[in-house]
Motif scaffolding. Structure first.
Motif, PDB file in Angstrom:
ATOM      1  N   GLY A 155       0.812  -1.200   0.000  1.00 16.51           N
ATOM      2  CA  GLY A 155       0.000   0.000   0.000  1.00 16.51           C
ATOM      3  C   GLY A 155       0.848   1.255   0.000  1.00 16.51           C
ATOM      4  O   GLY A 155       0.546   2.228  -0.700  1.00 16.51           O
ATOM      5  N   ALA A 156       1.931   1.240   0.785  1.00 21.65           N
ATOM      6  CA  ALA A 156       2.837   2.387   0.814  1.00 21.65           C
ATOM      7  C   ALA A 156       3.525   2.561  -0.528  1.00 21.65           C
ATOM      8  O   ALA A 156       3.751   3.689  -0.984  1.00 21.65           O
ATOM      9  N   VAL A 157       3.849   1.439  -1.184  1.00 26.67           N
ATOM     10  CA  VAL A 157       4.548   1.498  -2.473  1.00 26.67           C
ATOM     11  C   VAL A 157       3.663   2.126  -3.541  1.00 26.67           C
ATOM     12  O   VAL A 157       4.072   3.049  -4.261  1.00 26.67           O
ATOM     13  N   VAL A 158       2.410   1.653  -3.668  1.00 26.88           N
ATOM     14  CA  VAL A 158       1.552   2.183  -4.728  1.00 26.88           C
ATOM     15  C   VAL A 158       0.982   3.555  -4.363  1.00 26.88           C
ATOM     16  O   VAL A 158       0.655   4.336  -5.261  1.00 26.88           O
ATOM     17  N   ALA A 159       0.879   3.876  -3.083  1.00 22.28           N
ATOM     18  CA  ALA A 159       0.440   5.228  -2.704  1.00 22.28           C
ATOM     19  C   ALA A 159       1.463   6.253  -3.184  1.00 22.28           C
ATOM     20  O   ALA A 159       1.099   7.330  -3.681  1.00 22.28           O
ATOM     21  N   ARG A 160       2.736   5.919  -3.029  1.00 20.77           N
ATOM     22  CA  ARG A 160       3.798   6.804  -3.525  1.00 20.77           C
ATOM     23  C   ARG A 160       3.708   6.936  -5.050  1.00 20.77           C
ATOM     24  O   ARG A 160       3.858   8.033  -5.603  1.00 20.77           O
ATOM     25  N   LEU A 161       3.463   5.831  -5.722  1.00 16.59           N
ATOM     26  CA  LEU A 161       3.335   5.862  -7.175  1.00 16.59           C
ATOM     27  C   LEU A 161       2.128   6.694  -7.601  1.00 16.59           C
ATOM     28  O   LEU A 161       2.206   7.484  -8.553  1.00 16.59           O
ATOM     29  N   ALA A 162       1.011   6.545  -6.888  1.00 15.93           N
ATOM     30  CA  ALA A 162      -0.197   7.309  -7.207  1.00 15.93           C
ATOM     31  C   ALA A 162       0.008   8.795  -6.978  1.00 15.93           C
ATOM     32  O   ALA A 162      -0.605   9.630  -7.652  1.00 15.93           O
ATOM     33  N   ALA A 163       0.856   9.149  -6.012  1.00 19.30           N
ATOM     34  CA  ALA A 163       1.146  10.556  -5.750  1.00 19.30           C
ATOM     35  C   ALA A 163       1.982  11.170  -6.865  1.00 19.30           C
ATOM     36  O   ALA A 163       1.863  12.371  -7.148  1.00 19.30           O
ATOM     37  N   ASP A 164       2.805  10.363  -7.512  1.00 22.56           N
ATOM     38  CA  ASP A 164       3.695  10.859  -8.565  1.00 22.56           C
ATOM     39  C   ASP A 164       3.072  10.771  -9.957  1.00 22.56           C
ATOM     40  O   ASP A 164       3.467  11.508 -10.864  1.00 22.56           O
ATOM     41  N   GLU A 165       2.128   9.864 -10.142  1.00 23.08           N
ATOM     42  CA  GLU A 165       1.467   9.677 -11.434  1.00 23.08           C
ATOM     43  C   GLU A 165      -0.024  10.000 -11.286  1.00 23.08           C
ATOM     44  O   GLU A 165      -0.440  10.524 -10.270  1.00 23.08           O
ATOM     45  N   LEU A 170      -6.910   4.158  -6.704  1.00 20.22           N
ATOM     46  CA  LEU A 170      -5.938   3.573  -5.772  1.00 20.22           C
ATOM     47  C   LEU A 170      -6.696   2.752  -4.749  1.00 20.22           C
ATOM     48  O   LEU A 170      -7.680   3.225  -4.166  1.00 20.22           O
ATOM     49  N   VAL A 171      -6.247   1.519  -4.515  1.00 17.39           N
ATOM     50  CA  VAL A 171      -6.871   0.622  -3.537  1.00 17.39           C
ATOM     51  C   VAL A 171      -5.817   0.197  -2.525  1.00 17.39           C
ATOM     52  O   VAL A 171      -4.782  -0.366  -2.905  1.00 17.39           O
ATOM     53  N   LEU A 172      -6.070   0.465  -1.246  1.00 13.76           N
ATOM     54  CA  LEU A 172      -5.138   0.112  -0.173  1.00 13.76           C
ATOM     55  C   LEU A 172      -5.796  -0.917   0.738  1.00 13.76           C
ATOM     56  O   LEU A 172      -6.840  -0.656   1.334  1.00 13.76           O
ATOM     57  N   ALA A 173      -5.178  -2.084   0.841  1.00 15.01           N
ATOM     58  CA  ALA A 173      -5.717  -3.192   1.616  1.00 15.01           C
ATOM     59  C   ALA A 173      -4.833  -3.479   2.827  1.00 15.01           C
ATOM     60  O   ALA A 173      -3.662  -3.832   2.669  1.00 15.01           O
ATOM     61  N   SER A 174      -5.360  -3.284   4.019  1.00 16.24           N
ATOM     62  CA  SER A 174      -4.646  -3.570   5.268  1.00 16.24           C
ATOM     63  C   SER A 174      -3.311  -2.831   5.331  1.00 16.24           C
ATOM     64  O   SER A 174      -2.299  -3.381   5.754  1.00 16.24           O
ATOM     65  N   SER A 175      -3.301  -1.589   4.926  1.00 19.45           N
ATOM     66  CA  SER A 175      -2.065  -0.806   4.857  1.00 19.45           C
ATOM     67  C   SER A 175      -1.868   0.039   6.106  1.00 19.45           C
ATOM     68  O   SER A 175      -2.813   0.301   6.848  1.00 19.45           O
ATOM     69  N   PHE A 176      -0.634   0.493   6.307  1.00 24.48           N
ATOM     70  CA  PHE A 176      -0.289   1.248   7.513  1.00 24.48           C
ATOM     71  C   PHE A 176      -0.018   2.716   7.188  1.00 24.48           C
ATOM     72  O   PHE A 176       0.231   3.086   6.032  1.00 24.48           O
ATOM     73  N   VAL A 177      -0.042   3.549   8.222  1.00 23.84           N
ATOM     74  CA  VAL A 177       0.212   4.978   8.081  1.00 23.84           C
ATOM     75  C   VAL A 177       1.652   5.223   7.647  1.00 23.84           C
ATOM     76  O   VAL A 177       1.925   5.966   6.699  1.00 23.84           O
ATOM     77  N   SER A 178       2.588   4.617   8.355  1.00 27.71           N
ATOM     78  CA  SER A 178       4.013   4.701   8.050  1.00 27.71           C
ATOM     79  C   SER A 178       4.715   3.639   8.871  1.00 27.71           C
ATOM     80  O   SER A 178       4.149   3.120   9.852  1.00 27.71           O
ATOM     81  N   VAL A 179       5.939   3.314   8.519  1.00 25.21           N
ATOM     82  CA  VAL A 179       6.698   2.332   9.296  1.00 25.21           C
ATOM     83  C   VAL A 179       6.964   2.825  10.722  1.00 25.21           C
ATOM     84  O   VAL A 179       6.790   2.063  11.680  1.00 25.21           O
ATOM     85  N   PRO A 180       7.383   4.088  10.935  1.00 22.82           N
ATOM     86  CA  PRO A 180       7.599   4.545  12.316  1.00 22.82           C
ATOM     87  C   PRO A 180       6.340   4.442  13.174  1.00 22.82           C
ATOM     88  O   PRO A 180       6.412   4.034  14.346  1.00 22.82           O
TER      89      PRO A 180
END
Length: 282
Positions: A155-165, A170-180
């Motif tokens: 989810g973090a990977v494609v969210a970054r891609l969606a922000a740039d393209e 965009l579909v996020l399944a069981s994703s987290f806010v951030s690693v920290p």
């Protein structure tokens, strides 16, 4: 008193050693490419035609992907999976999108499955960009017909891609806010936010995303707490939907399979162009 000081000193030294170990070895706590090196099955095993695609990233790493076409496809989904296993564990997604009328590109990260290299945060972002370029440039899919799908880490990977393209959705399944933030939840006895060298800041990426977003999360998720899904949903500024799943982190989609299919289909029908697409390679 002397004994107490020795005990405290030993405890402090052990805690410091623990912190150093977590800091130095956290890559092995985040990526699990060896949990599923074996390829279990292919889309062909469930009756779907597919093509093995080898992509070369901008930093010259060769990664694998599977392309599963759908007849008279409405568009194509690009799936970035979680931090364990490989694309052979995600064949059910091929069935799901095939039934919804979408082709699918299953992306394998560097260091996973049969892909070259070693996983890293920058590397996974580069892997996703290579997959995007393949769909847009080599297969000719219009960006508005591409659905980016990420499970957990993906989810973090494609969210970054969606922000740039500019994908269609965009579909996020069981994703987290951030690693920290996730590390702070999982290891409350450690100064986790300050120790983490990885960011994977899904929340920050969502603030730059302009396409419709579907968030799916389970209150019973024992790995990524439910409030992560709620915070991600709140951060979306444009069209959005939330699907509450049932079950744990790794089996929620089994428990909610029919609801997941229906809601995902409704979301895509509402926000993506209708009718089949005839991609023209560029």
């Amino acid at each position: 008193m002397e004994i107490l000081l020795k005990v405290l000193g030993a405890g402090g030294a052990a805690y410091a050693a623990l912190l150093a170990g977590v800091f130095l070895l956290q890559g092995s706590l985040l990526y699990f490419p060896d949990m599923g090196r074996q390829m279990l099955r292919t889309p062909g095993d469930v009756g779907l035609d597919y093509e093995t695609v080898w992509l070369t990233t901008e930093d010259d790493v060769r990664i694998e992907a599977w392309y599963i076409p759908a007849p008279a496809a409405r568009g194509v989904a690009l799936l970035a999976h979680g931090n364990a296993g490989n694309i052979s564990h995600r064949v059910d997604y091929a069935l799901l999108f095939h039934r919804l009328g979408y082709s699918l590109l299953l992306l394998e990260y560097r260091g996973y499955g049969r892909s070259e290299g070693k996983p890293s945060e920058a590397g996974t972002y580069a892997d996703a960009r290579a997959a995007w370029r393949h769909l847009v440039t080599e297969r000719g899919f219009p960006p508005e017909r591409i659905v980016l799908v990420g499970e957990s880490l993906g989810g973090a990977v494609v969210a970054r891609l969606a922000a740039d393209e500019r994908p269609g959705a965009l579909v996020l399944a069981s994703s987290f806010v951030s690693v920290p933030e996730l590390a702070a939840d999982l290891y409350p006895w450690l100064p986790a936010r300050w120790l983490t060298r990885y960011r994977y800041d899904t929340l920050a990426a969502l603030e730059r995303v302009s396409c419709p977003v579907l968030i799916a999360h389970s209150p019973q998720d024992e790995i990524v707490p439910f409030h992560h899904g709620e915070r991600l949903f709140a951060a979306v500024k444009g069209p959005k939907a939330f699907l509450e799943l049932a079950g744990g982190h790794n089996d929620a989609f089994l428990f909610s399979r029919e609801a997941w299919r229906v809601e995902l289909g409704r979301f895509l029908e509402q926000h993506l162009p209708q009718g089949s697409v005839n991609p023209v390679p560029r």
